[in-house]
Design a protein around this motif. Structure first.
Motif, PDB file in Angstrom:
ATOM      1  N   THR A 185       0.206   7.705   0.943  1.00 50.80           N
ATOM      2  CA  THR A 185       1.280   8.694   0.942  1.00 50.80           C
ATOM      3  C   THR A 185       2.320   8.274  -0.095  1.00 50.80           C
ATOM      4  OG1 THR A 185       2.810   9.933   2.354  1.00 50.80           O
ATOM      5  CG2 THR A 185       2.727   7.564   2.683  1.00 50.80           C
ATOM      6  N   LEU A 186       3.100   9.237  -0.535  1.00 50.50           N
ATOM      7  CA  LEU A 186       4.173   8.953  -1.485  1.00 50.50           C
ATOM      8  C   LEU A 186       5.472   9.494  -0.903  1.00 50.50           C
ATOM      9  CD1 LEU A 186       4.893   7.875  -4.353  1.00 50.50           C
ATOM     10  CD2 LEU A 186       4.710  10.252  -5.133  1.00 50.50           C
ATOM     11  N   ARG A 187       6.466   8.635  -0.762  1.00 53.53           N
ATOM     12  CA  ARG A 187       7.794   9.040  -0.299  1.00 53.53           C
ATOM     13  C   ARG A 187       8.683   9.245  -1.520  1.00 53.53           C
ATOM     14  NH1 ARG A 187       8.722   5.352   5.200  1.00 53.53           N
ATOM     15  NH2 ARG A 187       7.203   6.542   6.437  1.00 53.53           N
ATOM     16  N   PRO A 244      -0.361  13.364   0.766  1.00 50.78           N
ATOM     17  CA  PRO A 244       0.910  14.006   1.144  1.00 50.78           C
ATOM     18  C   PRO A 244       2.084  13.417   0.380  1.00 50.78           C
ATOM     19  CG  PRO A 244      -0.349  13.329   3.089  1.00 50.78           C
ATOM     20  CD  PRO A 244      -1.001  12.694   1.905  1.00 50.78           C
ATOM     21  N   VAL A 245       3.023  14.282   0.036  1.00 49.60           N
ATOM     22  CA  VAL A 245       4.274  13.874  -0.592  1.00 49.60           C
ATOM     23  C   VAL A 245       5.392  14.153   0.402  1.00 49.60           C
ATOM     24  CG1 VAL A 245       5.920  14.363  -2.443  1.00 49.60           C
ATOM     25  CG2 VAL A 245       3.471  14.237  -2.947  1.00 49.60           C
ATOM     26  N   GLY A 289       0.794  -1.228   0.000  1.00 52.19           N
ATOM     27  CA  GLY A 289       0.000   0.000   0.000  1.00 52.19           C
ATOM     28  C   GLY A 289       0.819   1.266   0.000  1.00 52.19           C
ATOM     29  N   ALA A 290       2.059   1.197   0.450  1.00 56.97           N
ATOM     30  CA  ALA A 290       2.922   2.371   0.432  1.00 56.97           C
ATOM     31  C   ALA A 290       3.698   2.406  -0.882  1.00 56.97           C
ATOM     32  CB  ALA A 290       3.881   2.341   1.618  1.00 56.97           C
ATOM     33  N   ALA A 291       4.217   3.591  -1.233  1.00 53.87           N
ATOM     34  CA  ALA A 291       4.932   3.737  -2.499  1.00 53.87           C
ATOM     35  C   ALA A 291       6.018   4.781  -2.362  1.00 53.87           C
ATOM     36  CB  ALA A 291       3.967   4.119  -3.624  1.00 53.87           C
ATOM     37  N   LYS A 292       7.002   4.690  -3.240  1.00 49.73           N
ATOM     38  CA  LYS A 292       8.048   5.709  -3.328  1.00 49.73           C
ATOM     39  C   LYS A 292       8.227   6.091  -4.789  1.00 49.73           C
ATOM     40  CE  LYS A 292      11.556   3.889  -5.646  1.00 49.73           C
ATOM     41  NZ  LYS A 292      12.388   4.494  -6.696  1.00 49.73           N
ATOM     42  N   ALA A 298       1.854  16.789  -5.078  1.00 49.88           N
ATOM     43  CA  ALA A 298       0.871  16.609  -4.002  1.00 49.88           C
ATOM     44  C   ALA A 298      -0.525  17.025  -4.460  1.00 49.88           C
ATOM     45  CB  ALA A 298       1.294  17.420  -2.773  1.00 49.88           C
ATOM     46  N   ASP A 299      -0.608  18.118  -5.223  1.00 49.75           N
ATOM     47  CA  ASP A 299      -1.908  18.596  -5.694  1.00 49.75           C
ATOM     48  C   ASP A 299      -2.589  17.566  -6.581  1.00 49.75           C
ATOM     49  OD1 ASP A 299      -1.481  20.960  -4.349  1.00 49.75           O
ATOM     50  OD2 ASP A 299      -0.925  22.111  -6.137  1.00 49.75           O
ATOM     51  N   LEU A 300      -1.857  17.006  -7.536  1.00 55.67           N
ATOM     52  CA  LEU A 300      -2.474  16.074  -8.475  1.00 55.67           C
ATOM     53  C   LEU A 300      -2.763  14.719  -7.848  1.00 55.67           C
ATOM     54  CD1 LEU A 300      -0.618  16.846 -11.824  1.00 55.67           C
ATOM     55  CD2 LEU A 300      -2.803  17.716 -10.994  1.00 55.67           C
ATOM     56  N   LEU A 301      -1.931  14.295  -6.905  1.00 53.38           N
ATOM     57  CA  LEU A 301      -2.163  13.016  -6.229  1.00 53.38           C
ATOM     58  C   LEU A 301      -3.242  13.111  -5.158  1.00 53.38           C
ATOM     59  CD1 LEU A 301       1.492  11.699  -5.750  1.00 53.38           C
ATOM     60  CD2 LEU A 301      -0.250  10.724  -7.246  1.00 53.38           C
TER      61      LEU A 301
END
Length: 484
Positions: free
Chosen positions: A385-387, A409-410, A240-243, A403-406
Motif C-alpha cells: 500500500t502507499l500512504r 491501494p493509495v 515494506g510500507a511506503a509513503k 492507484a491504477d499504475l501502482l
C-alpha cells in the motif's frame, strides 16, 4: 504542566507551525511565507533571515491561537538547503542555497570518478541535490569564512545556541557514513571539507537546548528532515510500507527497518530517524517537478491552479495521444539526470486543456510508480500500500492514476500538515523518552482510499509507453561523460 508541543515545519515555500495536544489534537496553527529566488544557471536561493523569521512568526501565531503554553518544540527542515554563517555572531555570510539549486554540478563532475565510493559510504548518488556538493561550491565560489552547514544547524543555533544536526538530516549531506551514522572522514576529504567545523550529530528526539524565540523559555527536543517527519507521521514504521508526499516535488520513502540499504535501482539509502541511539533506515526516491509543474500549467493559462485539475481533466475521457514527461527541472530517481528537460508529445489540432491536464497527472503518477517499482526491487518484495499526503492529494484524478499504475491501494491522509505532526511526535518523544513512536503519534486514518480501476495488463502498457517517452528524451540529451 502542559503536555502540548509546538511543531514547526520549515519548508521550501513557507513555514507551518502547529500546537498539538495529545488529547485535543491541533489547538493552534500558524503559517508564514518563504519566497526562494530562481536565477540563471540553476540558481535557487533564499535569504536565511527570512527562514528564521518565518519560523518565529508561524510559531508565535500558533501559540497565540492555542492560548496556552507548550512543553517542548520540534523542528522539521528542508534537508539539503545550505549556507555559510559566522559562529561567533550567528550572522549569515551567504544566502541559503535551496535544495533545488543545481550550480554544484561542477563539483559533481570533478568527483565523478569517486561516485561509486561515495554511494557505498553514504547511500547517496552523486548529485547537486544533496548538501555536500553545495557546501563545497560555497567554499569555492562564495566564502572561506565561518562555517558551512545545512540550514537546520543555523536555525537551531539562532534559536538555542547549540551547534547540532540530527542523524536524518546529516544523512542527506553525502558526508554521513550510513553504517555508523557518524561523519565520514573519507567523504569529507573527497569534498575538501575535512577542516570544517561540522555540527554534532544527535538523535532525532532528545533535549537540544532552550529557546526564547517564542516567548518564555521552551526546550527544543525534536529535530528531523521534512520527508522523514512525514514518514513517521504516516505511521510507516515497519519494513515494506511506503509513503509519498506530493509537494513542490514528490518524495517516496520506503521503510527498511534497522538495516541500512544501498539501492541497486537508483534510489537513495538514508536514515529515517535515530531514537535512543537506535537507527531506522529508509529508501528514498524523488520526483523533482510535481506541484511546480502544475504552477507551470497555471502560468500558461491552462488551469487556474491545482484545484482546477479535476474540473479541467474531466472534460475529456483520456489524454488522447498526448504524453507528458514532466521533467521540467530534470529527472531524479531512478535516472538521476538533472540535465534533462521535460517533453510533451502527441499534440494535435484537437488537443485541449483537458488532454494536457490528464497527461500531466499520468506523467507524475508514472514517475512515482517508477520510484515505487525501484523500491520494491530493492526490498525484494512488492509494496502492499502507499500512504500519501500533500496538497495534490486533493486531486482525485491524480490519485486514481496513481492507484491504477501502482496496482495497489493509495491511502490519502486525513490529517493535513503531516510533516509538522512528525516533528511534534519527536518533540514529545524527546520530552518523554519512555514513550514509543506509536504512542507519540495520533491514530492514523485515511480520508480516502483509491483502489486500482484498471487491470494489471493495462497498467503495464501505460507504464511501458511512459518508459518509451523517457528513453526517447534521454536519447535526445546525451549524458555528460564527466557526470555519473
Amino acid at each position: 504542566m502542559s503536555r502540548a508541543v509546538l511543531a514547526v515545519d520549515q519548508g521550501t515555500s513557507g513555514t507551518k507551525a502547529l500546537v498539538i495536544c495529545p488529547e485535543r489534537g491541533v489547538i493552534g496553527a500558524g503559517t508564514a511565507p518563504v519566497a526562494p529566488r530562481h536565477g540563471p544557471g540553476g540558481s535557487v536561493e533564499v535569504d536565511p533571515e527570512t527562514l528564521l523569521a518565518s519560523v518565529v512568526d508561524a510559531g508565535r501565531q500558533a501559540l497565540a491561537e492555542a492560548g496556552e503554553p507548550v512543553a517542548a518544540v520540534g523542528l522539521a527542515n528542508q534537508g539539503e538547503t545550505v549556507l555559510a554563517w559566522d559562529p561567533a555572531t550567528g550572522e549569515p555570510l551567504t544566502d541559503a542555497l535551496v535544495w533545488q539549486d543545481r550550480r554544484a554540478e561542477t563539483v559533481c563532475a570533478e568527483l565523478a570518478p569517486h561516485a561509486d565510493e561515495l554511494a557505498r559510504l553514504t547511500g547517496l548518488p552523486l548529485d547537486p541535490y544533496f548538501a555536500a556538493p553545495k557546501m563545497a561550491w560555497i567554499r569555492r565560489e562564495r566564502t572561506r569564512e565561518g562555517m558551512v552547514t545545512t540550514s537546520d544547524s543555523w536555525l537551531v543555533h539562532r534559536l538555542t545556541g547549540a551547534h547540532v544536526t540530527d542523524a536524518a538530516t546529516a544523512g542527506r549531506t553525502q558526508l554521513l557514513d550510513l553504517d555508523t551514522t557518524d561523519w565520514s572522514p573519507r567523504a569529507l576529504d573527497l569534498y575538501g571539507l575535512a577542516d570544517e567545523r561540522l555540527p554534532e550529530i544527535v538523535d532525532t528526539a532528545g533535549p537540544v537546548g532552550l529557546t526564547t524565540a517564542f516567548g518564555d523559555p521552551i526546550p527544543l527536543t525534536g529535530l528531523i528532515v521534512d520527508q522523514q517527519a512525514a514518514l513517521l507521521a504516516q505511521s510507516v514504521t515497519e519494513p515494506g510500507a511506503a509513503k509519498c508526499t506530493y509537494g513542490t516535488g514528490a518524495f517516496l520513502l520506503a521503510q527498511t527497518g534497522t538495516t541500512p540499504r544501498r539501492s541497486a535501482n537508483g534510489l537513495v539509502g538514508c536514515v529515517a530517524w535515530r531514537l535512543g541511539g537506535r537507527t531506522s533506515y529508509c529508501l528514498d526516491g524523488q520526483v523533482y517537478t510535481v506541484a511546480s509543474a502544475v504552477r507551470w500549467l497555471t502560468e500558461l493559462g491552462v488551469v487556474s491552479g491545482a484545484a482546477d485539475l479535476d474540473r479541467i481533466g474531466s472534460t475529456v475521457p483520456d489524454s488522447g495521444s498526448v504524453a507528458f514527461v514532466p521533467a521540467l527541472a530534470g529527472l531524479a530517481a531512478p535516472w538521476w539526470r538533472g540535465d534533462v528537460r521535460g517533453s510533451l508529445t502527441g499534440l494535435g489540432l484537437d488537443t485541449g486543456p483537458g488532454h494536457l491536464v490528464r497527461a500531466l497527472c499520468e506523467g507524475i503518477a508514472a514517475q512515482v510508480a517508477e520510484v515505487a517499482r525501484a523500491a520494491a526491487a530493492d526490498l525484494g518484495r512488492p509494496l502492499t500500500t502507499l500512504r500519501v499526503d500533500g496538497g495534490l492529494t486533493r486531486s482525485a484524478l491524480l490519485m486514481q492514476n496513481q492507484a491504477d499504475l501502482l496496482q495497489i491501494p493509495v491511502e490519502v491522509s486525513a490529517i493535513p500538515d503531516v510533516t509538522a505532526l512528525g516533528a511534534g511526535a519527536l518533540a514529545r518523544l524527546g520530552l518523554e523518552p519512555g514513550l514509543t513512536a506509536e504512542q507519540a503519534l495520533p491514530h492514523w486514518r485515511p480520508a480516502a482510499v483509491y483502489e486500482p480501476a484498471i487491470g494489471a495488463d493495462e497498467a503495464a502498457e501505460r507504464l511501458e509507453r511512459f518508459r518509451t517517452e523517457v528513453a526517447a528524451l534521454l536519447a535526445r540529451t546525451p549524458a555528460d561523460p564527466r557526470v555519473p
